[in-house]
Scaffold this motif. Structure first.
Motif, PDB file in Angstrom:
ATOM      1  N   GLU A   1       0.818  -1.217   0.000  1.00 27.99           N
ATOM      2  CA  GLU A   1       0.000   0.000   0.000  1.00 27.99           C
ATOM      3  C   GLU A   1       0.850   1.265   0.000  1.00 27.99           C
ATOM      4  OE1 GLU A   1      -2.032  -1.174   3.460  1.00 27.99           O
ATOM      5  OE2 GLU A   1      -3.461  -2.431   2.366  1.00 27.99           O
ATOM      6  N   LYS A   2       2.044   1.183   0.554  1.00 27.50           N
ATOM      7  CA  LYS A   2       2.926   2.351   0.585  1.00 27.50           C
ATOM      8  C   LYS A   2       3.213   2.859  -0.832  1.00 27.50           C
ATOM      9  CE  LYS A   2       6.459   2.273   3.399  1.00 27.50           C
ATOM     10  NZ  LYS A   2       7.784   1.924   3.962  1.00 27.50           N
ATOM     11  N   VAL A   3       3.441   1.932  -1.764  1.00 29.29           N
ATOM     12  CA  VAL A   3       3.734   2.304  -3.151  1.00 29.29           C
ATOM     13  C   VAL A   3       2.489   2.900  -3.819  1.00 29.29           C
ATOM     14  CG1 VAL A   3       4.463   1.455  -5.415  1.00 29.29           C
ATOM     15  CG2 VAL A   3       5.548   0.562  -3.347  1.00 29.29           C
ATOM     16  N   LEU A   4       1.331   2.259  -3.603  1.00 27.30           N
ATOM     17  CA  LEU A   4       0.088   2.791  -4.181  1.00 27.30           C
ATOM     18  C   LEU A   4      -0.152   4.213  -3.676  1.00 27.30           C
ATOM     19  CD1 LEU A   4      -2.503  -0.157  -3.917  1.00 27.30           C
ATOM     20  CD2 LEU A   4      -0.866   0.304  -5.711  1.00 27.30           C
ATOM     21  N   ASN A   5      -0.035   4.402  -2.369  1.00 29.38           N
ATOM     22  CA  ASN A   5      -0.295   5.720  -1.773  1.00 29.38           C
ATOM     23  C   ASN A   5       0.676   6.767  -2.290  1.00 29.38           C
ATOM     24  OD1 ASN A   5      -2.087   4.203  -0.306  1.00 29.38           O
ATOM     25  ND2 ASN A   5      -1.024   4.397   1.657  1.00 29.38           N
ATOM     26  N   GLU A   6       1.953   6.401  -2.305  1.00 31.51           N
ATOM     27  CA  GLU A   6       2.999   7.349  -2.716  1.00 31.51           C
ATOM     28  C   GLU A   6       2.770   7.844  -4.142  1.00 31.51           C
ATOM     29  OE1 GLU A   6       7.322   6.544  -4.325  1.00 31.51           O
ATOM     30  OE2 GLU A   6       7.221   6.061  -2.184  1.00 31.51           O
TER      31      GLU A   6
ATOM     32  N   LEU B   1      -3.506   6.811   3.212  1.00 35.90           N
ATOM     33  CA  LEU B   1      -3.712   7.420   1.890  1.00 35.90           C
ATOM     34  C   LEU B   1      -4.217   8.855   2.012  1.00 35.90           C
ATOM     35  CD1 LEU B   1      -3.770   7.321  -1.164  1.00 35.90           C
ATOM     36  CD2 LEU B   1      -5.954   6.098  -1.055  1.00 35.90           C
ATOM     37  N   LEU B   2      -5.162   9.104   2.939  1.00 33.52           N
ATOM     38  CA  LEU B   2      -5.651  10.477   3.142  1.00 33.52           C
ATOM     39  C   LEU B   2      -4.529  11.382   3.641  1.00 33.52           C
ATOM     40  CD1 LEU B   2      -9.155   9.853   4.798  1.00 33.52           C
ATOM     41  CD2 LEU B   2      -8.721  10.669   2.472  1.00 33.52           C
ATOM     42  N   LEU B   3      -3.690  10.853   4.539  1.00 32.47           N
ATOM     43  CA  LEU B   3      -2.550  11.648   5.032  1.00 32.47           C
ATOM     44  C   LEU B   3      -1.585  11.965   3.890  1.00 32.47           C
ATOM     45  CD1 LEU B   3      -1.705   9.963   8.459  1.00 32.47           C
ATOM     46  CD2 LEU B   3      -2.483  12.317   8.102  1.00 32.47           C
ATOM     47  N   ALA B   4      -1.287  10.970   3.056  1.00 32.65           N
ATOM     48  CA  ALA B   4      -0.383  11.195   1.917  1.00 32.65           C
ATOM     49  C   ALA B   4      -0.962  12.253   0.986  1.00 32.65           C
ATOM     50  CB  ALA B   4      -0.150   9.887   1.163  1.00 32.65           C
ATOM     51  N   THR B   5      -2.265  12.188   0.751  1.00 31.96           N
ATOM     52  CA  THR B   5      -2.925  13.151  -0.147  1.00 31.96           C
ATOM     53  C   THR B   5      -2.865  14.556   0.430  1.00 31.96           C
ATOM     54  OG1 THR B   5      -4.422  11.397  -0.906  1.00 31.96           O
ATOM     55  CG2 THR B   5      -5.058  13.659  -1.409  1.00 31.96           C
ATOM     56  N   ALA B   6      -3.183  14.683   1.719  1.00 30.78           N
ATOM     57  CA  ALA B   6      -3.150  16.009   2.361  1.00 30.78           C
ATOM     58  C   ALA B   6      -1.735  16.578   2.355  1.00 30.78           C
ATOM     59  CB  ALA B   6      -3.684  15.909   3.788  1.00 30.78           C
ATOM     60  N   LYS B   7      -0.743  15.733   2.633  1.00 28.97           N
ATOM     61  CA  LYS B   7       0.645  16.203   2.632  1.00 28.97           C
ATOM     62  C   LYS B   7       1.087  16.629   1.243  1.00 28.97           C
ATOM     63  CE  LYS B   7       1.919  13.618   6.751  1.00 28.97           C
ATOM     64  NZ  LYS B   7       2.579  12.433   7.326  1.00 28.97           N
ATOM     65  N   CYS B   8       0.657  15.899   0.212  1.00 27.19           N
ATOM     66  CA  CYS B   8       1.016  16.278  -1.168  1.00 27.19           C
ATOM     67  C   CYS B   8       0.313  17.564  -1.592  1.00 27.19           C
ATOM     68  CB  CYS B   8       0.691  15.136  -2.133  1.00 27.19           C
ATOM     69  SG  CYS B   8       1.856  13.766  -2.010  1.00 27.19           S
ATOM     70  N   VAL B   9      -0.883  17.809  -1.049  1.00 30.25           N
ATOM     71  CA  VAL B   9      -1.563  19.086  -1.309  1.00 30.25           C
ATOM     72  C   VAL B   9      -0.691  20.230  -0.783  1.00 30.25           C
ATOM     73  CG1 VAL B   9      -3.504  20.543  -0.564  1.00 30.25           C
ATOM     74  CG2 VAL B   9      -3.929  18.215  -1.391  1.00 30.25           C
ATOM     75  N   ARG B  10      -0.156  20.058   0.407  1.00 34.61           N
ATOM     76  CA  ARG B  10       0.688  21.111   0.990  1.00 34.61           C
ATOM     77  C   ARG B  10       1.995  21.264   0.223  1.00 34.61           C
ATOM     78  NH1 ARG B  10      -1.539  22.738   5.760  1.00 34.61           N
ATOM     79  NH2 ARG B  10      -2.707  21.205   6.987  1.00 34.61           N
ATOM     80  N   SER B  11       2.681  20.148  -0.032  1.00 35.22           N
ATOM     81  CA  SER B  11       3.983  20.206  -0.725  1.00 35.22           C
ATOM     82  C   SER B  11       4.427  18.800  -1.103  1.00 35.22           C
ATOM     83  CB  SER B  11       5.040  20.853   0.176  1.00 35.22           C
ATOM     84  OG  SER B  11       6.335  20.635  -0.353  1.00 35.22           O
ATOM     85  N   VAL B  12       4.515  18.535  -2.389  1.00 34.12           N
ATOM     86  CA  VAL B  12       4.994  17.226  -2.852  1.00 34.12           C
ATOM     87  C   VAL B  12       6.450  16.995  -2.424  1.00 34.12           C
ATOM     88  CG1 VAL B  12       5.525  15.833  -4.909  1.00 34.12           C
ATOM     89  CG2 VAL B  12       3.308  16.969  -4.703  1.00 34.12           C
ATOM     90  N   PRO B  13       7.361  17.971  -2.598  1.00 33.84           N
ATOM     91  CA  PRO B  13       8.737  17.744  -2.135  1.00 33.84           C
ATOM     92  C   PRO B  13       8.827  17.438  -0.632  1.00 33.84           C
ATOM     93  CG  PRO B  13       8.689  19.599  -3.635  1.00 33.84           C
ATOM     94  CD  PRO B  13       7.263  19.249  -3.339  1.00 33.84           C
ATOM     95  N   ALA B  14       8.027  18.124   0.189  1.00 33.40           N
ATOM     96  CA  ALA B  14       8.045  17.872   1.639  1.00 33.40           C
ATOM     97  C   ALA B  14       7.523  16.467   1.939  1.00 33.40           C
ATOM     98  CB  ALA B  14       7.218  18.917   2.377  1.00 33.40           C
ATOM     99  N   PHE B  15       6.519  16.020   1.185  1.00 36.16           N
ATOM    100  CA  PHE B  15       6.001  14.655   1.350  1.00 36.16           C
ATOM    101  C   PHE B  15       7.101  13.632   1.068  1.00 36.16           C
ATOM    102  CE2 PHE B  15       4.311  10.966  -1.060  1.00 36.16           C
ATOM    103  CZ  PHE B  15       3.660  10.307  -0.015  1.00 36.16           C
ATOM    104  N   PHE B  16       7.847  13.834  -0.024  1.00 31.91           N
ATOM    105  CA  PHE B  16       8.916  12.895  -0.362  1.00 31.91           C
ATOM    106  C   PHE B  16      10.079  12.987   0.637  1.00 31.91           C
ATOM    107  CE2 PHE B  16       7.103  12.854  -4.772  1.00 31.91           C
ATOM    108  CZ  PHE B  16       6.792  11.501  -4.765  1.00 31.91           C
TER     109      PHE B  16
END
Length: 321
Positions: free
Chosen positions: A107-112, A236-251
Motif C-alpha cells: 500500500e505504501k507504493v500505491l499511496n505514494e 492514503l488520506l494523510l499522503a494526499t493532504a501532505k502532497c496538497v501542501r507540498s509534494v517535495p516535503a512529502f517525499f
C-alpha cells in the motif's frame, strides 16, 4: 504534464552513447566488475540518454546492457542500477504492477504514487499500464483492495481533479465546514466527504481549504485524519493532504522515515531518488534540510554503505549545508 526543472540529473553535455557503451562493456569484461565507471556514467546521464546507451551497447556488442548489469551486480546495488535503466515512461506503471503482484499489496507504493502524481501523470500511467501489461490498472487495484481505501484509490485513478483556477472563497468555507462536520463534530466519521473533497478539488483550492480548516477547528487536517480514520485509508488520506501542501516535503518525509530507526527501507529510498532525480530532487533536498535539520546527503551517507551508497550519493547530487 508538469514541466519540472529541479532535478539533480540533467542531459549530460557532450553525450556520446557509443563511448559510454564501450566504457560500460570494459568495466564488466573479464574477471571482476569495476563498479565505479558504471555508477559514474549511469547517475550522470538522463534517463533518455541511458536508453540511448542501451541501444548503442546492443548495436556494438550484440548484448543486452540490463542483462549484463544484472549478471555482474547483486543486491541493493543491482536494484538501484536496474531502476536507473528502466525507461522513465514505464517507471510508475512497473512500481504499481509489482505493488499489487502476488500475495498482499504494498500500500505504501500505491499511496505514494497516486497521491503525488498530477492528473496528467496518472492518465499516462494508466495508458502505459494497459500497453505494457494488457490489463486495466483500476481493475487490478480494485481486485486487491477494499472498503473506503479502495474508493479513495478509485477517485484518484479517475484523474479528474478540478483544474487550478480562481479561488471561490465561499466554496473554500463550505468544504472546510463539511470536513469539520464529517470528522471532529460527528460521532463516527463521514469518510465519503474526506474522499470526495481531498480527491476531487484542485490543489490550489485545497491549500486554502486546509488553512480554513485550521481556523475553524483549531486542528491541522492531518491531526483530524489521524484521529478519525485508521488503517490504509488513514495513510492514503494523510499522503494526499501532505502532497496538497507540498509534494517535495512529502517525499522528504518519506525518505526520512525510510532511513529512521533500525534497518533501512531501501526500496523506498531507491524508488524516490530514481523517480524524482530529473523532476524535483533539489526541492526534496531543501525540504529535508528544513524539516529534519540535516542534509539528505548526510542521512544517506550514515544509513547506507559500499558501492550502493556511492550510487545513491551521486544521484542525490551533493550536500545542503
Amino acid at each position: 504534464m508538469a514541466a519540472y526543472k529541479r532535478g539533480t540529473v540533467e542531459d549530460f553535455p557532450g553525450f556520446d552513447a557509443r563511448a559510454d557503451a564501450e566504457v560500460l562493456r570494459k568495466s564488466m569484461k573479464g574477471l571482476g566488475t569495476d563498479e565505479e565507471p558504471i555508477l559514474k556514467i549511469l547517475t550522470s546521464r538522463s534517463n533518455a540518454q541511458r536508453q540511448e546507451i542501451a541501444l548503442a551497447f546492443k548495436t556494438l556488442f550484440g548484448r543486452d546492457l540490463v542483462s549484463d548489469l544484472k549478471s555482474e551486480l547483486t543486491g541493493k546495488l543491482e536494484t538501484l542500477v536496474v531502476s536507473l535503466m528502466r525507461p522513465a515512461r514505464l517507471f510508475d506503471a512497473h512500481a504499481l504492477k509489482h505493488a499489487i503482484k502476488g500475495a498482499g499489496t504494498d500500500e505504501k507504493v500505491l499511496n505514494e504514487i497516486l497521491a503525488s502524481r498530477t492528473p496528467a501523470e496518472i492518465r499516462n500511467i494508466k495508458k502505459v499500464y494497459q500497453e505494457e501489461y494488457e490489463a486495466n490498472l483500476e481493475d487490478h487495484i480494485t481486485s486487491d483492495t477494499s472498503g473506503f481505501y479502495q474508493r479513495m484509490l478509485v477517485v484518484l485513478l479517475q484523474a479528474n481533479r478540478d483544474p487550478d483556477g480562481p479561488i471561490n472563497e465561499s466554496l473554500v468555507e463550505a468544504d472546510a465546514q463539511q470536513l469539520f462536520r464529517a470528522g471532529e463534530l460527528k460521532w463516527g466519521t463521514d469518510e465519503e466527504k474526506f474522499i470526495t473533497i481531498l480527491g476531487v478539488r484542485s490543489i490550489a483550492h485545497l491549500r486554502r481549504v486546509l488553512d480554513k480548516y485550521m481556523t475553524i477547528s483549531g486542528f491541522q487536517i492531518e491531526e483530524t485524519i489521524d484521529r478519525e480514520t485508521s488503517g490504509p485509508l488513514e495513510k492514503l488520506l494523510l499522503a494526499t493532504a501532505k502532497c496538497v501542501r507540498s509534494v517535495p516535503a512529502f517525499f522528504a518525509e518519506s525518505l526520512f522515515k525510510a532511513m529512521k530507526g533500525a534497518g533501512t527501507d531501501d526500496d523506498t529510498l531507491i524508488r524516490i531518488l530514481v523517480s524524482r532525480s530529473e523532476i524535483d530532487l533539489l526541492d526534496i533536498r531543501k525540504a529535508f534540510r528544513r524539516d529534519f535539520a540535516k542534509s539528505l546527503y548526510h542521512a544517506i551517507q550514515k544509513d547506507t554503505s559500499g558501492d550502493y551508497r556511492k550510487g545513491l550519493l551521486l544521484l542525490c547530487g551533493g550536500e545542503d549545508d
